[in-house]
Design a protein around this motif. Structure first.
Motif, PDB file in Angstrom:
ATOM      1  N   GLY A 309       4.083  17.448  85.860  1.00 37.11           N
ATOM      2  CA  GLY A 309       4.654  17.557  84.525  1.00 37.11           C
ATOM      3  C   GLY A 309       4.622  16.218  83.803  1.00 37.11           C
ATOM      4  N   ALA A 310       4.587  16.269  82.468  1.00 38.14           N
ATOM      5  CA  ALA A 310       4.604  15.050  81.669  1.00 38.14           C
ATOM      6  C   ALA A 310       6.005  14.455  81.618  1.00 38.14           C
ATOM      7  CB  ALA A 310       4.125  15.345  80.254  1.00 38.14           C
ATOM      8  N   GLY A 311       6.056  13.138  81.452  1.00 33.53           N
ATOM      9  CA  GLY A 311       7.332  12.492  81.229  1.00 33.53           C
ATOM     10  C   GLY A 311       7.880  12.841  79.861  1.00 33.53           C
ATOM     11  N   GLY A 312       9.208  12.747  79.714  1.00 29.21           N
ATOM     12  CA  GLY A 312       9.830  13.015  78.431  1.00 29.21           C
ATOM     13  C   GLY A 312       9.579  11.895  77.437  1.00 29.21           C
ATOM     14  N   GLY A 313       9.463  12.240  76.176  1.00 33.71           N
ATOM     15  CA  GLY A 313       9.272  11.251  75.134  1.00 33.71           C
ATOM     16  C   GLY A 313      10.584  10.641  74.680  1.00 33.71           C
ATOM     17  N   GLY A 314      10.487   9.486  74.019  1.00 35.70           N
ATOM     18  CA  GLY A 314      11.621   8.857  73.361  1.00 35.70           C
ATOM     19  C   GLY A 314      11.557   9.197  71.886  1.00 35.70           C
ATOM     20  N   ASN A 315      12.509   9.989  71.395  1.00 40.05           N
ATOM     21  CA  ASN A 315      12.456  10.503  70.030  1.00 40.05           C
ATOM     22  C   ASN A 315      13.125   9.571  69.021  1.00 40.05           C
ATOM     23  OD1 ASN A 315      11.638  12.503  68.274  1.00 40.05           O
ATOM     24  ND2 ASN A 315      13.470  13.734  68.528  1.00 40.05           N
ATOM     25  N   PHE A 316      13.609   8.422  69.499  1.00 42.61           N
ATOM     26  CA  PHE A 316      14.263   7.412  68.668  1.00 42.61           C
ATOM     27  C   PHE A 316      15.465   7.994  67.922  1.00 42.61           C
ATOM     28  CE2 PHE A 316      14.170   3.866  65.412  1.00 42.61           C
ATOM     29  CZ  PHE A 316      14.556   2.902  66.326  1.00 42.61           C
ATOM     30  N   THR A 317      16.213   8.847  68.669  1.00 41.62           N
ATOM     31  CA  THR A 317      17.420   9.446  68.107  1.00 41.62           C
ATOM     32  C   THR A 317      18.670   8.806  68.699  1.00 41.62           C
ATOM     33  OG1 THR A 317      16.265  11.545  67.809  1.00 41.62           O
ATOM     34  CG2 THR A 317      18.667  11.602  67.764  1.00 41.62           C
ATOM     35  N   ASN A 318      18.680   8.666  70.009  1.00 38.34           N
ATOM     36  CA  ASN A 318      19.787   8.044  70.727  1.00 38.34           C
ATOM     37  C   ASN A 318      19.236   6.867  71.536  1.00 38.34           C
ATOM     38  OD1 ASN A 318      21.811  10.149  70.029  1.00 38.34           O
ATOM     39  ND2 ASN A 318      20.454  11.446  71.269  1.00 38.34           N
TER      40      ASN A 318
END
Length: 578
Positions: A309-318
């Protein structure tokens, strides 16, 4: 049956290939598998073909699988695989797998057409239909267009009719299948899958007679094509989840009882119909004509590793990074399987074609669509062998609402949610929780991921060491968790076995190809970033060199270790056992 010389033995047949899978995201229906027969009309309006004239020897029966379901959001349907009869004195009879259904568009905006096949896949709402194959099946139907709500997918082609076009917000019906009476009763095979409707409308396309599955309406998933009928899978709506898978094919032989040898492999159903024996192969196998036996090779060791599985992205929200991707599931007969499972039983090979289908890694994302972060299933199948490992779960995408996914191994969680994905029993372990700003590592085949800390990403779970190639290699390491760069701390390390490292201010590191490693979680500082892609899977077979035929496709690496030959598939291919 026609008049032949006294020494000739005539066999009638039906060969139906696997149906294509439906498309996602306002997807078209899957096309039916190609149909060829010597009893009545063949698919696509073709005439009945000549019966086979067989001689003593092994006749290899290959039954095609249906195109597998595609994960949620933006995946074109997978084609079904071919069915065939091959042996001495005959021209191989091959029916072509059904074409996968097309899709509305990919995350990058590309419209992908329905695929060509035995019968063609239906077009997605904005894409073109696929074509069928002459004397096997018909074309799929077109999608409706590009103006909401006119987003209905086209129906997949069937053996006796073209798939219907989508209409307005409704999906097109799948093309009808074809009735064949070779078994003594009329059975309809190879119906096309129905196209999906617009997102929240109910006007889905219905599947064609002969195992075609209904398309989806009201944000539901498309249905699965009929098993051993070669039906196409149903198309799925924009947010409906997985598309429908195609139905597997079938091969039927009809031979005079007085000519029947009684020697088969692969467990076909053998029945009587007047003066004839009917051999119905629901899975690949062998019919041996004349005297002699069917040889077999026991003790064949194997390894099947799915895509990570792919790693989670950083959505620049928190102030958190993405969770680490879970590794693909690992199954093997050589030593310990993933998730602490015991070694499984070795395979026994009989003459026939063994297909290795290598699952790709999940695609990293910073935003929607999320479902494409899942790794893909890897399979090894053939006569009397059917083995599959499950793709790894994607890591949680920070700030997106997508939790970490379950899979062969589970994805890691983000601090703000702490919902890691679970692994699959006897294939892999789960992901880990996040900390304050450091996210959790993805699960590995050998251990659970490590939790994130106050500032650091957690390490991915370690993979499993297997020596099937003659040296110890780790497979299925989890991806490391991402973090918030400006809080200090350290990146989450990828698990031994191809896991990618998490990052603090960069895209996550990709998992290593052909290890099934999970991708690393992205960092979160200064902008949104995608997680690292998962690593692709691998299939390995190990058998005595004295039994190795030397016939492969797909360019696997072939090596030796002692008295054994090792076949390593890093891409999809086949091994033909004699």
């Amino acid at each position: 049956m026609g008049s032949l010389a006294a020494s000739a033995v005539q066999v009638d047949y039906l060969v139906v290939a696997g149906g294509g899978g439906g498309g996602n995201r306002h997807g078209g229906g899957g096309g039916a598998g190609g149909l060829r027969t010597s009893t009545g009309t063949s698919g696509g309006g073709g005439s009945a073909e000549n019966a086979l004239e067989i001689e003593d020897g092994n006749y290899i029966i290959t039954v095609g699988a249906g195109g597998s379901a595609t994960p949620y959001n933006a995946r074109v349907g997978n084609n079904g695989t071919t069915s065939s009869i091959a042996g001495p004195g005959i021209t191989t009879v091959t029916s072509i797998g059904g074409g996968g259904g097309g899709i509305f568009h990919t995350p990058t905006g590309s419209h992908i057409d329905g695929a060509d096949g035995g019968s063609g896949g239906g077009g997605g709402s904005t894409s073109v239909k696929g074509d069928g194959t002459a004397n096997q099946g018909y074309n799929g139907g077109q999608g409706t267009g590009q103006t909401a709500p006119d987003y209905g997918g086209g129906g997949g082609g069937g053996a006796s009719a073209i798939g219907n076009n989508g209409s307005g917000n409704g999906g097109g019906n799948g093309g009808a299948g074809l009735a064949v009476s070779i078994t003594g009763s009329s059975v309809t095979y190879a119906g096309g899958g129905g196209g999906s409707s617009f997102t929240n409308h109910s006007a889905r396309g219905t599947g064609g007679s002969g195992g075609g599955a209904d398309g989806a309406g009201n944000n539901n998933a498309g249905g699965d094509g009929g098993t051993n009928l070669g039906g196409g899978g149903g198309g799925t709506t924009y947010d409906g989840g997985e598309s429908g898978s195609g139905g597997s094919g079938v091969v039927v032989l009809k031979i005079l009882a007085s000519d029947y040898s009684g020697t088969v492999a692969g467990s076909p159903n053998v029945s009587d119909e007047g003066n004839y024996k009917i051999l119905r192969f629901a899975a690949s196998g062998v019919y041996r004509h004349g005297s002699g036996s069917i040889s077999s090779t026991s003790g064949v060791e194997w390894l099947v590793q799915a895509g990570g599985g792919a790693g989670g992205g950083g959505n620049f929200t928190n102030a958190n990074g993405g969770g680490g991707g879970g590794a693909g599931g690992l199954r093997t007969s050589y030593s310990t399987s993933g998730g602490g499972g015991s070694a499984e039983s070795d395979a026994t090979l009989i003459p026939g074609t063994y297909v290795a289908t290598i699952g790709g890694g999940g695609t990293g994302q910073a935003h929607a669509p999320f479902g494409i972060t899942l790794g893909h299933e890897t399979k090894l199948f053939g006569p009397s062998v059917s083995i599959s490992s499950i793709g790894g779960g994607g890591g949680q995408i920070e700030g997106s609402g997508q939790e970490a996914q379950d899979g062969g191994c589970g994805g890691g969680g983000v601090a703000t949610a702490n919902n890691p994905g679970s692994g699959t029993s006897n294939q892999g372990y789960g992901g880990a929780n996040g900390g304050t700003t450091g996210s959790g590592g993805g699960g590995g085949t050998g251990a659970t991921g490590t939790a994130g800390s106050t500032t650091s990403g957690g390490a991915g779970g370690v993979g499993t060491a297997v020596s099937i190639t003659g040296s110890s290699v780790y497979y299925g390491g989890g991806g490391g968790g991402g973090r918030y760069q400006y809080d200090g701390g350290s990146d989450g390390a990828g698990g031994n076995g191809g896991g990618g490292s998490g990052k603090g201010i960069a895209v996550g590191e990709a998992g290593t190809a052909n290890t099934g490693g999970g991708g690393g979680g992205a960092g979160n500082a200064g902008g949104a970033r995608a997680g690292g892609a998962g690593g692709s899977g691998v299939v390995i077979m190990r058998l005595p060199t004295s039994s190795y035929s030397g016939v492969t496709t797909g360019s696997p690496a072939v090596t030796t270790s002692g008295s054994d030959t090792i076949i390593k598939f890093t891409g999809t291919g086949t091994y033909v056992h004699a």
